[in-house]
Design a protein around this motif. Structure first.
Motif, PDB file in Angstrom:
ATOM      1  N   ARG A 195      -6.547 -20.437 -49.418  1.00 27.26           N
ATOM      2  CA  ARG A 195      -5.205 -20.851 -48.996  1.00 27.26           C
ATOM      3  C   ARG A 195      -4.653 -21.953 -49.892  1.00 27.26           C
ATOM      4  O   ARG A 195      -3.438 -22.123 -50.014  1.00 27.26           O
ATOM      5  CB  ARG A 195      -5.228 -21.329 -47.541  1.00 27.26           C
ATOM      6  CG  ARG A 195      -5.367 -20.225 -46.521  1.00 27.26           C
ATOM      7  CD  ARG A 195      -5.289 -20.780 -45.114  1.00 27.26           C
ATOM      8  NE  ARG A 195      -4.015 -21.439 -44.864  1.00 27.26           N
ATOM      9  CZ  ARG A 195      -3.782 -22.253 -43.841  1.00 27.26           C
ATOM     10  NH1 ARG A 195      -4.761 -22.538 -42.993  1.00 27.26           N
ATOM     11  NH2 ARG A 195      -2.589 -22.804 -43.680  1.00 27.26           N
ATOM     12  N   TRP A 211     -10.050 -19.883 -45.947  1.00 29.09           N
ATOM     13  CA  TRP A 211      -9.584 -21.268 -45.914  1.00 29.09           C
ATOM     14  C   TRP A 211      -9.517 -21.853 -47.336  1.00 29.09           C
ATOM     15  O   TRP A 211      -8.543 -22.544 -47.691  1.00 29.09           O
ATOM     16  CB  TRP A 211     -10.525 -22.096 -45.041  1.00 29.09           C
ATOM     17  CG  TRP A 211     -10.186 -23.554 -45.014  1.00 29.09           C
ATOM     18  CD1 TRP A 211      -9.169 -24.167 -44.334  1.00 29.09           C
ATOM     19  CD2 TRP A 211     -10.862 -24.590 -45.740  1.00 29.09           C
ATOM     20  NE1 TRP A 211      -9.168 -25.517 -44.574  1.00 29.09           N
ATOM     21  CE2 TRP A 211     -10.189 -25.814 -45.430  1.00 29.09           C
ATOM     22  CE3 TRP A 211     -11.958 -24.602 -46.602  1.00 29.09           C
ATOM     23  CZ2 TRP A 211     -10.600 -27.022 -45.974  1.00 29.09           C
ATOM     24  CZ3 TRP A 211     -12.373 -25.822 -47.130  1.00 29.09           C
ATOM     25  CH2 TRP A 211     -11.691 -27.006 -46.819  1.00 29.09           C
ATOM     26  N   VAL A 244     -14.225 -15.979 -43.349  1.00 32.01           N
ATOM     27  CA  VAL A 244     -13.293 -16.946 -42.759  1.00 32.01           C
ATOM     28  C   VAL A 244     -13.268 -18.234 -43.588  1.00 32.01           C
ATOM     29  O   VAL A 244     -12.206 -18.816 -43.830  1.00 32.01           O
ATOM     30  CB  VAL A 244     -13.685 -17.249 -41.295  1.00 32.01           C
ATOM     31  CG1 VAL A 244     -12.788 -18.343 -40.715  1.00 32.01           C
ATOM     32  CG2 VAL A 244     -13.600 -15.987 -40.441  1.00 32.01           C
ATOM     33  N   VAL A 245     -14.440 -18.673 -44.044  1.00 35.32           N
ATOM     34  CA  VAL A 245     -14.531 -19.876 -44.883  1.00 35.32           C
ATOM     35  C   VAL A 245     -13.792 -19.660 -46.198  1.00 35.32           C
ATOM     36  O   VAL A 245     -13.036 -20.516 -46.666  1.00 35.32           O
ATOM     37  CB  VAL A 245     -16.005 -20.242 -45.164  1.00 35.32           C
ATOM     38  CG1 VAL A 245     -16.092 -21.441 -46.112  1.00 35.32           C
ATOM     39  CG2 VAL A 245     -16.735 -20.536 -43.860  1.00 35.32           C
ATOM     40  N   SER A 246     -13.993 -18.494 -46.802  1.00 33.16           N
ATOM     41  CA  SER A 246     -13.333 -18.179 -48.070  1.00 33.16           C
ATOM     42  C   SER A 246     -11.818 -18.131 -47.907  1.00 33.16           C
ATOM     43  O   SER A 246     -11.064 -18.551 -48.791  1.00 33.16           O
ATOM     44  CB  SER A 246     -13.841 -16.837 -48.603  1.00 33.16           C
ATOM     45  OG  SER A 246     -13.121 -16.461 -49.748  1.00 33.16           O
TER      46      SER A 246
END
Length: 461
Positions: A225, A222, A218-220
């Motif tokens: 993007r 972001w 999930v962090v990656s």
């Protein structure tokens, strides 16, 4: 008529932002490399967790009472995950050429996140019977699809966004993060082994790493993007963009990439993931104190992988000076000469330090390939088929020889022919040597930096 005249948009972009034509600053390039490689690290962390923790949960899904057979079945599922890579390489490689590298990378990280969450909640054979192994297989297929798509899009993006003259150095961070994912998985195994112990990990704590992997994805997502696209509208809208038929019209590029991937993937997995099982089974049936146990092997491989990570940018920088082909020649010659004596000495070693030194020697030669694995392939294909040319071709060789490495090695061992595995490795390395001999010097024939004068020409109309 030249290739570029036949196919507008097929040439590679010399600037760091092919899509805009604007030259990036060095700092912008570093930020782009970091954001792109973050997803690479997460995806490979998620994928390697299985390899490192399967020694704890293999018997919960497969045959109990026979460590070698349960590990063989676990390795078989690992192999099936690899067999999904060509599908992922094709689907996501085509997407990278037609809808952009960035969008392809975003979709692949989402898919890996879903696969990791599923791994964390899988039932074992104690509750689901034979369905446990089937469900495990399905989840690994999803993860294999995601990783198959990740490699081509990331390798292509990082090769295109890197600064000219430093492409080998910057592109090496793909394997820094790839091995970094493996290193983090190994490090997590070390921490959990020392803090929880084998019994608790086998009791259910092996699920925790998959939860961590899903959260990291999930962090990656972001971070990715914010990436800028490296392809132009003209390239994406080319009538042959993302076409594998078009890839086959570049037969020299296709077969060279396939040949070097076969040996590169095989030896990479032999001296990384398979080493864990190789050292563990070395003491099988040996009475008294074991030199190599699960905890000590995790410690050893963590140190080796850390050294291997440091080797990547060094070897990548060397390729910027001496050329990718010379790097590859050092690699394949080493893999012809070293596997037989090294595997024999590691197998006979009674010292963790000695085994570690021997593994690191092999890794030093392998780094001459891994550091430039992405860029050396990207420089052989024009931009409109670079994603599928790199991703799908790599995935074919990687799934057949990288994914099968553990299973083939364990098969030879189970058949009482363990020493023959090293001969098999050398035979594939000879095939790799032939492929390298057909390479052109990237300093003159890169389709990224010298697209109009590259010798990697299209064949046919």
């Amino acid at each position: 008529m030249t290739e570029s005249n036949q196919h507008p948009g097929s040439t590679g972009a010399r600037s760091a932002t092919a899509g805009t034509g604007e030259q990036k600053s060095e700092w912008q390039t570093i930020k782009s490399i970091f954001a792109a490689s973050s997803g690479n690290l997460v995806e490979w962390f998620d994928f390697y967790i299985y390899a490192f923790f399967s020694v704890y949960f293999a018997e919960q899904f497969f045959v109990e009472g026979n460590p070698t057979l349960s590990l063989m079945q676990s390795a078989g599922v690992f192999f099936v995950g690899f067999l999904m890579r060509p599908i992922g390489g094709y689907v996501f490689g085509r997407a990278a050429d037609r809808i952009g590298r960035k969008n392809s990378m975003l979709i692949s990280i989402l898919l890996m996140c879903a696969g990791s969450l599923c791994m964390a909640i899988l039932p074992t054979s104690a509750t689901a019977g034979s369905w446990a192994a089937i469900l495990l297989l399905l989840v690994r297929m999803i993860q294999g699809l995601a990783v198959g798509g990740e490699y081509g899009a990331t390798a292509t993006y990082m090769s295109e966004v890197a600064t000219e003259g430093k492409r080998g150095f910057y592109s090496s961070f793909q394997y820094v993060t790839l091995i970094g994912g493996q290193l983090l998985a190994s490090l997590l195994a070390v921490v959990m082994t020392h803090t929880l112990g084998t019994d608790q990990i086998e009791g259910g704590w092996w699920r925790l790493p998959f939860v961590i992997g899903a959260a990291a994805a999930v962090v990656s997502l972001w971070l990715r993007r914010g990436l800028e696209e490296t392809t132009s509208t003209e390239t994406r809208e080319n009538e042959n963009s993302g076409s594998f038929r078009e890839v086959l019209r570049h037969p020299r590029s296709f077969f060279v990439v396939l040949g070097i991937t076969c040996v590169g993937s095989l030896v990479f997995y032999v001296f990384t993931t398979y080493m864990q099982k190789f050292l563990l089974l070395q003491n099988e049936g040996t009475p008294g104190e074991e030199t190599f146990n699960k905890g000590s092997i995790a410690d050893l491989m963590t140190v080796c992988l850390l050294i291997f990570v440091v080797m990547q940018p060094i070897a990548g920088k060397i390729s910027d000076k001496i050329g990718r082909k010379n790097n590859m020649l050092i690699f394949v010659i080493g893999m012809i000469a070293l596997p037989i004596p090294l595997l024999s000495m590691i197998g006979k070693s009674q010292s963790m330090v000695t085994a570690g030194i021997l593994i690191v020697i092999a890794m030093a030669f392998i780094s001459m390939y891994t550091s430039i694995s992405g860029i050396v392939k990207a420089e052989m294909f024009p931009a409109h088929i670079r994603g599928i040319g790199v991703g799908f071709t790599y995935a074919i060789g990687n799934s057949l020889f990288g994914g099968s490495a553990e299973y083939v090695a364990l098969w030879f061992r189970n058949a009482g022919l363990g020493t023959w595995f090293a001969i098999y490795v050398v035979a594939i390395a000879i095939v790799g040597l032939v492929a390298v001999l057909f390479m052109h010097d990237n300093r003159k024939h890169s389709t990224i930096d010298n697209a109009h004068s590259s010798a990697y020409k299209r064949i046919g109309s």
